[in-house]
Structures are given as structure tokens and as C-alpha cells.
Write a protein that holds these residues in place. Structure first.
Motif, PDB file in Angstrom:
ATOM      1  N   LYS A 132       0.845  -1.191   0.000  1.00  0.00           N
ATOM      2  CA  LYS A 132       0.000   0.000   0.000  1.00  0.00           C
ATOM      3  C   LYS A 132       0.879   1.238   0.000  1.00  0.00           C
ATOM      4  N   LEU A 133       0.529   2.188  -0.831  1.00  0.00           N
ATOM      5  CA  LEU A 133       1.298   3.413  -0.976  1.00  0.00           C
ATOM      6  C   LEU A 133       0.966   4.359   0.179  1.00  0.00           C
ATOM      7  N   PRO A 134       1.985   4.847   0.914  1.00  0.00           N
ATOM      8  CA  PRO A 134       1.711   5.802   1.991  1.00  0.00           C
ATOM      9  C   PRO A 134       0.906   6.996   1.495  1.00  0.00           C
ATOM     10  N   ASP A 135      -0.001   7.476   2.318  1.00  0.00           N
ATOM     11  CA  ASP A 135      -0.906   8.557   1.912  1.00  0.00           C
ATOM     12  C   ASP A 135      -0.173   9.835   1.535  1.00  0.00           C
ATOM     13  N   ASN A 136       1.036  10.009   2.065  1.00  0.00           N
ATOM     14  CA  ASN A 136       1.765  11.252   1.805  1.00  0.00           C
ATOM     15  C   ASN A 136       2.518  11.248   0.479  1.00  0.00           C
ATOM     16  N   LEU A 137       2.413  10.166  -0.288  1.00  0.00           N
ATOM     17  CA  LEU A 137       3.119  10.080  -1.570  1.00  0.00           C
ATOM     18  C   LEU A 137       2.158  10.131  -2.746  1.00  0.00           C
ATOM     19  N   THR A 138       2.578  10.793  -3.815  1.00  0.00           N
ATOM     20  CA  THR A 138       1.831  10.772  -5.070  1.00  0.00           C
ATOM     21  C   THR A 138       2.123   9.471  -5.820  1.00  0.00           C
ATOM     22  N   PHE A 139       1.378   9.222  -6.885  1.00  0.00           N
ATOM     23  CA  PHE A 139       1.655   8.040  -7.702  1.00  0.00           C
ATOM     24  C   PHE A 139       3.058   8.118  -8.309  1.00  0.00           C
ATOM     25  N   GLN A 140       3.454   9.318  -8.701  1.00  0.00           N
ATOM     26  CA  GLN A 140       4.777   9.486  -9.295  1.00  0.00           C
ATOM     27  C   GLN A 140       5.874   9.170  -8.264  1.00  0.00           C
ATOM     28  N   GLN A 141       5.705   9.640  -7.057  1.00  0.00           N
ATOM     29  CA  GLN A 141       6.658   9.314  -5.996  1.00  0.00           C
ATOM     30  C   GLN A 141       6.611   7.823  -5.667  1.00  0.00           C
ATOM     31  N   GLY A 142       5.428   7.239  -5.742  1.00  0.00           N
ATOM     32  CA  GLY A 142       5.289   5.806  -5.477  1.00  0.00           C
ATOM     33  C   GLY A 142       6.053   4.958  -6.472  1.00  0.00           C
ATOM     34  N   ALA A 143       6.110   5.404  -7.725  1.00  0.00           N
ATOM     35  CA  ALA A 143       6.870   4.668  -8.742  1.00  0.00           C
ATOM     36  C   ALA A 143       8.361   4.930  -8.637  1.00  0.00           C
ATOM     37  N   ALA A 144       8.732   6.054  -8.018  1.00  0.00           N
ATOM     38  CA  ALA A 144      10.136   6.472  -8.003  1.00  0.00           C
ATOM     39  C   ALA A 144      10.981   5.737  -6.973  1.00  0.00           C
ATOM     40  N   TRP A 145      10.384   5.153  -5.929  1.00  0.00           N
ATOM     41  CA  TRP A 145      11.211   4.661  -4.824  1.00  0.00           C
ATOM     42  C   TRP A 145      11.542   3.167  -4.815  1.00  0.00           C
ATOM     43  N   PRO A 146      10.726   2.226  -5.308  1.00  0.00           N
ATOM     44  CA  PRO A 146      10.950   0.809  -4.983  1.00  0.00           C
ATOM     45  C   PRO A 146      12.346   0.262  -5.254  1.00  0.00           C
ATOM     46  N   LEU A 147      12.868   0.384  -6.464  1.00  0.00           N
ATOM     47  CA  LEU A 147      14.165  -0.226  -6.761  1.00  0.00           C
ATOM     48  C   LEU A 147      15.305   0.497  -6.040  1.00  0.00           C
ATOM     49  N   VAL A 148      15.323   1.826  -6.083  1.00  0.00           N
ATOM     50  CA  VAL A 148      16.465   2.545  -5.515  1.00  0.00           C
ATOM     51  C   VAL A 148      16.436   2.569  -3.984  1.00  0.00           C
ATOM     52  N   PHE A 149      15.285   2.828  -3.396  1.00  0.00           N
ATOM     53  CA  PHE A 149      15.184   2.814  -1.939  1.00  0.00           C
ATOM     54  C   PHE A 149      15.329   1.381  -1.429  1.00  0.00           C
ATOM     55  N   GLY A 150      14.744   0.427  -2.166  1.00  0.00           N
ATOM     56  CA  GLY A 150      14.905  -0.982  -1.801  1.00  0.00           C
ATOM     57  C   GLY A 150      16.355  -1.415  -1.835  1.00  0.00           C
ATOM     58  N   THR A 151      17.109  -0.909  -2.805  1.00  0.00           N
ATOM     59  CA  THR A 151      18.535  -1.220  -2.881  1.00  0.00           C
ATOM     60  C   THR A 151      19.288  -0.606  -1.707  1.00  0.00           C
ATOM     61  N   ALA A 152      18.969   0.649  -1.370  1.00  0.00           N
ATOM     62  CA  ALA A 152      19.625   1.311  -0.242  1.00  0.00           C
ATOM     63  C   ALA A 152      19.357   0.560   1.062  1.00  0.00           C
ATOM     64  N   GLN A 153      18.103   0.155   1.273  1.00  0.00           N
ATOM     65  CA  GLN A 153      17.773  -0.597   2.482  1.00  0.00           C
ATOM     66  C   GLN A 153      18.480  -1.947   2.486  1.00  0.00           C
ATOM     67  N   SER A 154      18.570  -2.580   1.325  1.00  0.00           N
ATOM     68  CA  SER A 154      19.256  -3.870   1.222  1.00  0.00           C
ATOM     69  C   SER A 154      20.738  -3.733   1.542  1.00  0.00           C
ATOM     70  N   MET A 155      21.330  -2.597   1.214  1.00  0.00           N
ATOM     71  CA  MET A 155      22.735  -2.357   1.564  1.00  0.00           C
ATOM     72  C   MET A 155      22.900  -2.329   3.080  1.00  0.00           C
ATOM     73  N   PHE A 156      22.001  -1.652   3.763  1.00  0.00           N
ATOM     74  CA  PHE A 156      22.070  -1.635   5.230  1.00  0.00           C
ATOM     75  C   PHE A 156      21.834  -3.038   5.791  1.00  0.00           C
ATOM     76  N   ASP A 157      20.901  -3.764   5.191  1.00  0.00           N
ATOM     77  CA  ASP A 157      20.618  -5.123   5.668  1.00  0.00           C
ATOM     78  C   ASP A 157      21.800  -6.059   5.476  1.00  0.00           C
ATOM     79  N   SER A 158      22.702  -5.714   4.527  1.00  0.00           N
ATOM     80  CA  SER A 158      23.851  -6.579   4.249  1.00  0.00           C
ATOM     81  C   SER A 158      25.000  -6.371   5.236  1.00  0.00           C
ATOM     82  N   ILE A 159      24.956  -5.287   5.998  1.00  0.00           N
ATOM     83  CA  ILE A 159      26.039  -4.986   6.927  1.00  0.00           C
ATOM     84  C   ILE A 159      26.085  -6.029   8.045  1.00  0.00           C
ATOM     85  N   ALA A 160      27.292  -6.458   8.398  1.00  0.00           N
ATOM     86  CA  ALA A 160      27.464  -7.522   9.388  1.00  0.00           C
ATOM     87  C   ALA A 160      26.907  -7.120  10.750  1.00  0.00           C
TER      88      ALA A 160
END
Length: 360
Positions: free
Chosen positions: A128-156
Motif C-alpha cells: 500500500k502506498l503511503p498517503d503522503n506520496l503521489t503516484f509518481q513518488q510511489g513509482a520512483a522509490w521501490p528499486l532505488v530505496f529498496g537497494t539502499a535498504q538492502s545495503m544496510f541489511d547486508s552490513i554484518a
């Protein structure tokens, strides 16, 4: 069910708007889905990523035939959902959603509709898309923000994130890494490399020290100066492809006992996505280093990150977007019939954020 979608066959052919079919029937507004795990989304916006062009420009016309879709990121509205899919993620008809439909050679998301299977990795991240985001912002984040979060998740484990270095902080992924460090992981010292053009912005996002990589051949000396002042880094996030520090890691980064980790999304060199995987041979040393790390033969941890659509990052990212003042960056927007112009913008390396395709 048929609708408009952007398609291509291989690197020799342009992107075109054509007709796509999916195994869905519609009668008087009622949809019959292929399975109870299906989610049918009417797409409002899709985003372009370098990986889209890497894939297209890698497909030789001598081998690859048949039409393929384009794009992975999407946002839109749920128009139909199977019972099992609704139980999995709590979604319902008319919910605004976004996700990463990362199906290589699949139907793509630059289309009027996308049909995902919530039981598979390609559909498991529909949220579900957070209410504070537009559709354009909703399309802009998944791959890049998901990658950034995955980088943090990879830290030992055991890493404090107190002092971090972000190489390529001005990139789409780097901007989210800086924000995560500041707002979620409470990093007190965030040293970054970026150009003078993005310096003020990156400081606004949370950077405490900026290294202008355009003013020197290597970022090593400024990094060593930082180490002299406040000690080695807890973690290093390479968001663009860099090898400047690898010969001095014992000085720059904390050791394995303290969880010291170097995590990268590109290896030792920046990929030229306009030409396909032309410089992949330069990544041999990266993969060899990764093997040494995995077997415990490096005095620090080394990770190479590719976002997994089925990992835990979607919930973490949605929570961060809803609870913190994260900036979602959009460079430009184009209608679907101008996708070629959108690609040119992406290839220019001048885009300051995501290139969005609006689906009307």
C-alpha cells in the motif's frame, strides 16, 4: 484482456507502444483472475532505471526474438485481487499501491496494467502506498530505496553505523543511503563523496562531511584525513562503483570483529548502462574479493548487493516513508508515447532523480 504497453525485441529495435495481453477477463467491471494469488493493478506511473537499459542493450538480435516488456517500478490502483493475495498482504480493491515487478524479459511495468502474483518474488513486494506520496513518488522509490535498504541489511551484525562513508551520495541510491543513515540508523558522522553540484542537497539530507570527487584523482587522501580525525569507518556504502580505497582497507575500515563492512552495488568500476554489460570483465576482482570474504579470508566483510524483490525491504521502506520526512527525487515526467525521449534523458547522466512515465 488487452491494453497498451511499451515493448521491444532486442538492442537493435526501438521501444514502441504496442498491445499486450494477460489471462484476465472483464465483464461489466468484474474481473476473473488466473489465480487466488493474483493482483491486477491499473498503473498510474512507472519509473525507468539504468538496469532497464543494461538489459535491453545486452540482447543481441542474433539470439533474442519476441516482444518483451520494459520497466520494473510501478504505482497504481488495485482493480482486482485474489482471496489468497488479500490474506498475504492485506490489500483490497481501490488501494493505492506500488511495487517492484522485477521480471526480466517479462511484461514490464510501462503499461496500462500489471498482473502480479503475490506468492512469487515478483509480486510479493506489492505494498500500500503511503498517503503522503503521489503516484509518481510511489513509482520512483521501490528499486532505488529498496537497494539502499538492502545495503544496510547486508552490513554484518555488531555494526554500530556511528561513522559511515557513502561513495556516490548524489546517485539515486546514495541519496536514500544518506537519509537512512541520518533518520533510521542514527549515524552521527556521515562522510560522503559527491560533486559540488549536489553538495548542498546531500548536506540537507544528512551528510556531515563532503568530499568533492571531481577535484581529485582519488578520494583516498580525504578519506584517510577523516580516519586521522575520528577513527576508521564502521561501514562503507559504494553506490556507484569505486576501487580507490581497496588497497588501504585495514586503515580505513573497522575489522570483522566489529562488523566492519564494505558494501557495493557496482563493484570496482561504474557500469556504462548505455552499452550493456561491456565492462563486466572489470568486476572479476570484485567477485574474487566477495569469495574471500565469504570464506573468512578478508579482515573485513565485503558484500555485493542486488535487491531481492522478496526480501524484507518493502515493509521497512514503507514504514520509513510514512514515519520520516524522506525526500523522493523525481527528475522529469513523460507520457507513455514519449518513452524514447525519457530514455534519452536517462542516458544523458544528467537526471537528478527518477525519470517517470505517466500512464494515462
Amino acid at each position: 484482456m488487452q491494453f497498451k504497453a511499451v515493448k521491444f525485441t532486442n538492442k537493435a529495435n526501438p521501444l514502441t507502444v504496442g498491445t499486450q495481453s494477460i489471462p484476465v477477463t472483464e465483464t461489466n467491471g468484474e474481473y476473473k483472475l488466473p489465480s487466488a494469488d493474483s493482483i491486477l493493478v491499473k498503473v498510474h506511473a512507472a519509473a525507468l532505471n539504468p538496469i532497464d537499459l543494461i538489459i535491453k542493450n545486452s540482447l543481441s538480435p542474433w539470439i533474442f526474438r519476441g516482444e518483451k516488456g520494459f520497466g520494473f517500478d510501478y504505482s497504481g490502483v488495485v482493480v482486482a485481487i485474489g482471496a489468497d493475495a488479500a490474506k498475504r498482504n492485506g490489500l483490497k480493491v481501490n488501494d493505492r499501491v506500488s511495487g517492484l515487478f522485477q521480471d526480466i524479459f517479462g511484461p514490464g511495468t510501462v503499461a496500462e496494467y500489471v498482473l502480479v502474483d503475490a506468492s512469487k518474488p515478483t509480486g510479493a513486494n506489492c505494498r500500500k502506498l503511503p498517503d503522503n506520496l503521489t503516484f509518481q513518488q510511489g513509482a520512483a522509490w521501490p528499486l532505488v530505496f529498496g537497494t539502499a535498504q538492502s545495503m544496510f541489511d547486508s552490513i554484518a551484525k555488531g555494526n554500530s553505523f556511528n561513522k559511515i562513508l557513502v561513495i556516490g551520495a548524489g546517485t539515486s541510491v546514495g541519496r536514500y543511503v544518506v537519509q537512512l543513515g541520518k533518520k533510521v540508523y542514527n549515524s552521527s558522522e556521515i562522510v560522503v563523496s559527491c560533486s559540488s553540484k549536489t553538495e548542498s542537497l546531500i548536506k540537507e539530507l544528512g551528510a556531515t562531511t563532503v568530499i568533492d570527487y571531481t577535484k581529485q584523482k582519488s578520494i583516498l587522501n580525504p578519506v584517510l584525513e577523516s580516519v586521522k580525525e575520528s577513527g576508521p569507518f564502521d561501514a562503507i556504502f559504494d553506490c556507484c562503483g569505486n576501487s580507490d580505497l581497496l588497497g588501504d582497507m585495514l586503515t580505513v575500515l573497522k575489522g570483522r570483529a566489529e562488523g566492519g563492512t564494505y558494501t557495493t552495488i557496482a563493484g570496482d568500476a561504474k557500469l556504462d548502462f548505455s552499452k550493456g554489460p561491456g565492462n563486466l570483465p572489470s568486476q572479476i576482482f570484485s567477485h574474487f574479493r566477495l569469495l574471500r570474504s565469504n570464506f573468512g579470508f578478508l579482515p573485513y566483510f565485503y558484500k555485493m548487493v542486488l535487491v531481492n524483490p522478496a526480501d524484507s525491504w518493502p515493509d521497512k521502506c514503507v514504514k520509513a516513508l510514512a514515519e520520516h520526512d524522506f525526500k523522493v527525487f523525481i527528475d522529469s515526467e513523460y507520457p507513455m508515447d514519449q518513452v524514447s525521449e525519457a530514455v534519452k534523458r536517462l542516458q544523458s547522466n544528467k537526471a537528478a532523480g527518477k525519470v517517470i512515465i505517466n500512464i494515462e
